[in-house]
Structure formats: structure tokens, C-alpha cells
Design an enzyme around this catalytic site. Structure first.
Site, PDB file in Angstrom:
ATOM      1  N   ARG A 171       0.822  -1.218   0.000  1.00 50.29           N
ATOM      2  CA  ARG A 171       0.000   0.000   0.000  1.00 50.29           C
ATOM      3  C   ARG A 171       0.853   1.263   0.000  1.00 50.29           C
ATOM      4  O   ARG A 171       0.334   2.371   0.067  1.00 50.29           O
ATOM      5  CB  ARG A 171      -0.917  -0.003   1.218  1.00 50.29           C
ATOM      6  CG  ARG A 171      -1.955  -1.115   1.209  1.00 50.29           C
ATOM      7  CD  ARG A 171      -2.606  -1.262   2.561  1.00 50.29           C
ATOM      8  NE  ARG A 171      -3.255  -0.026   2.980  1.00 50.29           N
ATOM      9  CZ  ARG A 171      -3.387   0.372   4.242  1.00 50.29           C
ATOM     10  NH1 ARG A 171      -2.874  -0.359   5.222  1.00 50.29           N
ATOM     11  NH2 ARG A 171      -4.001   1.495   4.530  1.00 50.29           N
TER      12      ARG A 171
ATOM     13  N   HIS B 247       8.445  -1.390  14.814  1.00 46.59           N
ATOM     14  CA  HIS B 247       7.516  -2.318  14.170  1.00 46.59           C
ATOM     15  C   HIS B 247       8.247  -3.572  13.682  1.00 46.59           C
ATOM     16  O   HIS B 247       7.833  -4.698  13.995  1.00 46.59           O
ATOM     17  CB  HIS B 247       6.829  -1.617  13.000  1.00 46.59           C
ATOM     18  CG  HIS B 247       5.911  -2.501  12.221  1.00 46.59           C
ATOM     19  ND1 HIS B 247       4.573  -2.645  12.518  1.00 46.59           N
ATOM     20  CD2 HIS B 247       6.133  -3.293  11.140  1.00 46.59           C
ATOM     21  CE1 HIS B 247       4.012  -3.496  11.675  1.00 46.59           C
ATOM     22  NE2 HIS B 247       4.946  -3.899  10.824  1.00 46.59           N
TER      23      HIS B 247
ATOM     24  N   HIS C 204       9.948  -5.645  16.591  1.00 44.69           N
ATOM     25  CA  HIS C 204       8.960  -6.367  17.395  1.00 44.69           C
ATOM     26  C   HIS C 204       8.489  -7.633  16.676  1.00 44.69           C
ATOM     27  O   HIS C 204       8.388  -8.705  17.278  1.00 44.69           O
ATOM     28  CB  HIS C 204       7.771  -5.446  17.690  1.00 44.69           C
ATOM     29  CG  HIS C 204       6.722  -6.078  18.550  1.00 44.69           C
ATOM     30  ND1 HIS C 204       6.981  -6.555  19.813  1.00 44.69           N
ATOM     31  CD2 HIS C 204       5.406  -6.317  18.334  1.00 44.69           C
ATOM     32  CE1 HIS C 204       5.875  -7.050  20.341  1.00 44.69           C
ATOM     33  NE2 HIS C 204       4.908  -6.934  19.465  1.00 44.69           N
TER      34      HIS C 204
ATOM     35  N   THR D 123      -1.623   1.573  22.774  1.00 43.32           N
ATOM     36  CA  THR D 123      -0.202   1.682  23.086  1.00 43.32           C
ATOM     37  C   THR D 123       0.020   1.630  24.591  1.00 43.32           C
ATOM     38  O   THR D 123       0.981   1.018  25.069  1.00 43.32           O
ATOM     39  CB  THR D 123       0.387   2.986  22.524  1.00 43.32           C
ATOM     40  OG1 THR D 123       0.088   3.078  21.121  1.00 43.32           O
ATOM     41  CG2 THR D 123       1.891   3.032  22.708  1.00 43.32           C
TER      42      THR D 123
END
Length: 266
Positions: free
Chosen positions: A132, A142, A145, A204
Site C-alpha cells: 500500500r 515495528h 517487534h 499503546t
């Protein structure tokens, strides 16, 4: 780089029966190849592939993915709630892996393998970002993790077997991901509501909360139950990793929510 490192890499799995449940856990090579391909695609090859292409419209694919992940994680959390809270299979003061003759050993193996597979499926998040062209969402936090969860679960199962203290990680993480994928589904289904979904920042906060609880779990065992036979090195690793993830998610929270709010008030 003596024989110890070689032996760790090539030693037989701590629980060889796991391979019957999940072939990806039978060797270090499948998970290593998957993660190398993931990193190559999301950090380099994916951007080259998309350079002269328009972003793909993946709304329907993402909606289905989010619903499946939400149900998947909710189910795992439910199973964890039953075996950790309602019908405890562990002593929470020292969560040892179940013995071979434990009546719930097969469940312990099954839920561990299911959780590992879910972490592999989580990698699709980043693949969707690339397709995308949402590159700003591919942050160090990101990617780190996602890689950590896949590789970490594999090596825990490989070296120490299924279950034990790290089941609490899966328990908390499944709850967080149930809430997170519900948010993703709502925001993808109704993009006009995305700016008004005020509870996004609380996801979060929940993530930070889980790492604080995991830090406390390891700290309490080390301080008050030093005779626990759960590997001491794993206790310290949990302390370190929980601290690191708390700092990284805390930094993200500050820059995403606190700093912009302070700048508006000036």
C-alpha cells in the site's frame, strides 16, 4: 565461537514432539529463511517492486485478515485465561513447563504452536504496508517487534520446550492483539471514523502495561523465589527485553501523542 555455539544451533529440540504439531518448529532453517525473506522484502525488495506501481487496494483483504486475527487472538486469550486463571495449570510463583505426564501437556504444546503460527501471520502486517506504500508505518520498533516475536518464540521452544513462564507473554500479548486488530478492523471498515477513534492511544498504553507486568513477573520470581527452576538466564532476558520494549513503546507514545499535544498548547 567454540563448540558451545555450534551445539546450541544444532542441538535436538527440547520437545521433539512439537514438530508433529508444527513442522516449522522442527528446525532452525524454516523460521530463519522466513525472517530473512521478510526483512529483504519490507526493507529493500518490496520498495523496489512498488517503485513504479500504484498502491494496491487491499481493503477487503485487510478486513478479512483483521477479523481472522481478532478471532484467533481472542480464542488464544480465552484458552490462556482458562489455563492460567480459572483452571491453573501453573504455579504462578514459578511457572515451570508441564511434565510429560501432565494431563494438559498436549494442550500446552498445541497452544504454543498456535501462538507461534500467529506470530508468523503477524508478518503480513508489514507486507500490506509495503504493497500500500505506507512506508512511514514501517518503523524500527515495528520490524524489530515482529522479528523478535517470531524468532524469540522459536528459540524458546527449541531450547526450553513449550509452556512455562513465557506463557504469560502469550497470554498478555493475545489480549493486546485482540484489541489492536479490532481497532484495525473498525478503522479499515469505516475510514471516516479513524480520526475520531479516541481510544487508539490506549492500545499503546496497554502494550506498555503488558511489558511492565512481564518485568514485574520476572523480578518477583528473582527476588522472592530464587529456587525456581525456570532458567535464570531467561529471567534476566525477560527483564532486559521488557525494559527495552517499554522504552521503545514509551518513546513511540511520547512522539505520537504527548509531543504533538504539547506543541498545540504552545
Amino acid at each position: 565461537m567454540g563448540s558451545s555455539a555450534f551445539e546450541i544451533f544444532y542441538r535436538a529440540p527440547a520437545d521433539p514432539i512439537v514438530a508433529q504439531y508444527m513442522p516449522l518448529l522442527s528446525s532452525q532453517w524454516p523460521v530463519t529463511i522466513i525472517l530473512l525473506c521478510y526483512l529483504l522484502f519490507v526493507l529493500k525488495l518490496g520498495k523496489i517492486f512498488m517503485e513504479h506501481r500504484k498502491p494496491y487496494d487491499l481493503k477487503n483483504v485487510i478486513l478479512v485478515y483483521n477479523v481472522c486475527q481478532m478471532i484467533y487472538n481472542a480464542f488464544m486469550f480465552g484458552v490462556g485465561f482458562y489455563y492460567i486463571i480459572l483452571h491453573p495449570a501453573y504455579d504462578l510463583r514459578c511457572m515451570q513447563p508441564g511434565a510429560e505426564d501432565h494431563p494438559d501437556k498436549s494442550v500446552e504444546r498445541w497452544i504454543t504452536c498456535s501462538y507461534f503460527l500467529n506470530k508468523v501471520l503477524d508478518l503480513l502486517d508489514t507486507v500490506f504496508f509495503v504493497l500500500r506504500k505506507s512506508y512511514k508505518q514501517i518503523t524500527v520498533l515495528h520490524v524489530y517487534h515482529h522479528v523478535l516475536m517470531v524468532f524469540g518464540v522459536y528459540w524458546w521452544v527449541r531450547l526450553c520446550g513449550v509452556g512455562g513462564q513465557y506463557m504469560m507473554t502469550g497470554f498478555f500479548n493475545s489480549f493486546v492483539h485482540t484489541v489492536m486488530y479490532f481497532y484495525y478492523f473498525i478503522s479499515a471498515m469505516y475510514p471516516e471514523l479513524k480520526s475520531s477513534l479516541w481510544w487508539k492511544k490506549y492500545i499503546t498504553r496497554i502494550q506498555i502495561g503488558q511489558f511492565i507486568l512481564l518485568f514485574m513477573q520476572a523480578a518477583l520470581v528473582l527476588l522472592f523465589n530464587p529456587t525456581c527452576e525456570f532458567p535464570m538466564s531467561m529471567q534476566y532476558l525477560q527483564l532486559f527485553q521488557s525494559s527495552l520494549m517499554t522504552a521503545m513503546f514509551g518513546n513511540f507514545y511520547y512522539h505520537a501523542y504527548v509531543k504533538p499535544k504539547n506543541q498545540k498548547q504552545q
